[in-house]
Motif scaffolding. Structure first.
Motif, mmCIF file in Angstrom:
data_model
loop_
_atom_site.group_PDB
_atom_site.id
_atom_site.type_symbol
_atom_site.label_atom_id
_atom_site.label_comp_id
_atom_site.label_asym_id
_atom_site.label_seq_id
_atom_site.Cartn_x
_atom_site.Cartn_y
_atom_site.Cartn_z
ATOM 1 N N LEU A 145 -91.403 -27.632 -22.990
ATOM 2 C CA LEU A 145 -90.537 -26.675 -22.310
ATOM 3 C C LEU A 145 -90.958 -26.594 -20.851
ATOM 4 O O LEU A 145 -92.135 -26.706 -20.529
ATOM 5 C CB LEU A 145 -90.625 -25.300 -22.975
ATOM 6 C CG LEU A 145 -90.251 -25.235 -24.459
ATOM 7 C CD1 LEU A 145 -90.370 -23.808 -24.972
ATOM 8 C CD2 LEU A 145 -88.847 -25.770 -24.699
ATOM 9 N N ALA A 178 -87.313 -23.355 -20.924
ATOM 10 C CA ALA A 178 -86.469 -23.985 -21.935
ATOM 11 C C ALA A 178 -86.472 -25.491 -21.728
ATOM 12 O O ALA A 178 -87.144 -26.023 -20.833
ATOM 13 C CB ALA A 178 -85.044 -23.428 -21.859
ATOM 14 N N ASP A 179 -85.716 -26.155 -22.575
ATOM 15 C CA ASP A 179 -85.420 -27.576 -22.403
ATOM 16 C C ASP A 179 -84.005 -27.670 -21.826
ATOM 17 O O ASP A 179 -83.059 -27.148 -22.408
ATOM 18 C CB ASP A 179 -85.519 -28.303 -23.738
ATOM 19 C CG ASP A 179 -85.232 -29.783 -23.615
ATOM 20 O OD1 ASP A 179 -84.039 -30.142 -23.649
ATOM 21 O OD2 ASP A 179 -86.183 -30.565 -23.486
ATOM 22 N N MET A 223 -87.030 -23.236 -28.902
ATOM 23 C CA MET A 223 -87.435 -22.946 -27.534
ATOM 24 C C MET A 223 -88.081 -21.567 -27.408
ATOM 25 O O MET A 223 -88.303 -21.071 -26.307
ATOM 26 C CB MET A 223 -86.226 -23.040 -26.594
ATOM 27 C CG MET A 223 -85.678 -24.453 -26.472
ATOM 28 S SD MET A 223 -84.419 -24.618 -25.157
ATOM 29 C CE MET A 223 -83.092 -23.625 -25.803
#
Length: 458
Positions: A308, A344-345, A435
């Motif tokens: 992340l 986050a991704d 996430m």
């Protein structure tokens, strides 16, 4: 206010902030009960000490004091004037006992104030006679005053009241406090020892819930047999679940590989062999839909992201909105503070926003206009970013809300007119969980369905 203007986050706090009330954890509960047990034992020990040592000691001291009064009275009675003065001086210097004349006008405060003092006074009167007076102060002077008579003359014998009271030695108090502190430390150690396996089990279960099966392994060589059996059983369960998860990913990957080749051939044959344009267009649409369903299966089975990183929420949302900007049956308004960054991704978050927009386009059309009005709003709170994606459709029945994030579940036909695999919202929830976020659905107070997302603020 314009119908397409963003509405306030009226449902975001309720959906994202409500949490069950947290009680006292198991460690403090165990420690509290052990400390309560120790406190009860100390109180019982003090009462036992009072009954078996303190009160008998006070009564014994009173008997000795009565003997001292009798001896002093006998000595004063049979001594001449010079010897009497010497005797009184010796008692005052060596025994801290004073003898003074008793006057009729003396102001006396009685000694009998509690059960112990009543017992002491009773014992003194039994030894010295019923006319004996026991006082705690005379004419405002504190002490233990014992009134007695010698050949018709009244005297006071004054001494320290601590001689007949409970022991004032503080050594036992120090030992009691030391024992109490050691007991509480032992209670904390025992509580920690008892609760440590449960804490490890809770951590392992949380890691397994997030898909990290390697970090969920428990120690199988602990000394306690019951805990060892639980750990072994949990590890075997985690291994089976890990194998099932791996088999599922492999199966879905195989399905994708095996189906896409014939789908590609079907698309080619359709383009080349079907002469009717309308039939060719419908067949191509069916093939595209099958390909999209395969993608949904793979998205649902996708493993957790590798890493992340800080992601600009403004950029991700703008890109997702740009992709649907040409849809004539959809209007999207965005109200997100500038420079909102989440942990986050980026690819996964983009897929989440796109899925929510697609879900709103399919199922959230306004009954009056047939157009989907979507609002995307966000705000920060502490270490979190709260995001809401809300449509102005018909909403869903309250009893259906918990089922919408389940795989392969689709709403009723009155709300849904589109076909699909029923995995869109399930993929959204699972992706956000990977996430470290939270996802929930709620009917907006002014109509429509609102999707709430909570992600960590970077």
């Amino acid at each position: 206010m314009d119908d397409t203007s963003p509405m306030p986050l009226e449902t975001a706090p309720a959906a994202l902030e409500i949490r069950p009330r947290r009680g006292v954890n198991l460690f403090w509960r165990t420690f509290f009960f052990l400390a309560l047990l120790l406190l009860g034992s100390i109180v019982a020990w003090l009462q036992t000490f009072r009954a078996l040592e303190s009160e008998p000691r006070a009564i014994q001291s009173a008997q000795q004091l009565a003997s001292l009064v009798n001896l002093s009275r006998a000595a004063l009675r049979y001594s001449d004037a010079i010897a009497r003065v010497s005797l009184i001086k010796t008692l005052a210097d060596e025994e801290q006992v004073r003898i003074t004349p008793r006057e009729p006008m003396d102001k006396v405060d009685v000694f009998e104030r509690d059960k112990l003092s009543e017992r002491i006074a009773e014992k003194l009167k039994a030894k010295l006679g019923s006319d004996t007076v026991v006082a705690s102060s005379v004419n405002g002077q504190k002490g233990l005053w014992i009134g007695f008579a010698i050949d018709g003359d009244s005297y006071w014998l004054i001494t320290d009241p601590s001689k007949v009271g409970p022991s004032r030695n503080s050594t036992w108090v120090i030992w009691l406090m030391t024992a109490g502190a050691l007991s509480l430390a032992g209670a904390a150690f025992i509580a920690r020892l008892i609760n440590r396996p449960l804490k490890d089990l809770s951590f392992a279960a949380s890691r397994m819930r997030d898909g990290d099966f390697d970090a969920s392994r428990l120690d199988e060589k602990v000394a306690t047999s019951e805990i060892r059996e639980v750990n072994i059983g949990f590890n075997r369960m985690a291994q089976q679940l890990s194998k099932i998860e791996q088999d599922r990913v492999i199966m879905l990957a195989g399905i994708s590989h095996d189906l896409r080749t014939p789908l590609a051939r079907l698309r080619l044959e359709t383009e080349m062999s079907v002469s009717d344009p309308d039939a060719r267009e419908h067949m191509a649409a069916d093939i595209t839909q099958l390909d999209a369903i395969i993608d949904k299966f793979l998205d649902y089975a996708r493993p957790e992201p590798q890493q992340l990183a800080p992601v600009s929420l403004n950029t991700v949302v703008d890109a997702a909105v740009y992709a649907v900007a040409d849809y004539e049956d959809m209007r999207v308004t965005v109200n997100i503070p500038d420079n909102t960054v989440v942990l986050a991704d980026e690819v996964e978050l983009s897929r989440v926003i796109s899925n929510l927009l697609e879900n709103a386009r399919r199922y959230g059309k306004s009954p009056e206009t047939g157009i989907t009005l979507v609002e995307i709003t966000a705000r920060t709170r502490d270490q979190w970013v709260l995001i809401k994606v809300r449509d102005h459709g018909q909403g869903v029945p309250p009893e259906t809300l918990p089922k919408l994030t389940g795989p392969f579940f689709r709403g009723d036909a009155a709300r849904t007119a589109a076909s699909g695999a029923g995995l869109g919202l399930a993929i959204v929830e699972k992706t956000l969980q990977r996430m470290g976020g939270v996802f929930s659905l709620a009917n907006a107070s002014s109509g429509g369905l609102a999707a709430h997302i909570r992600l960590r603020r970077s």
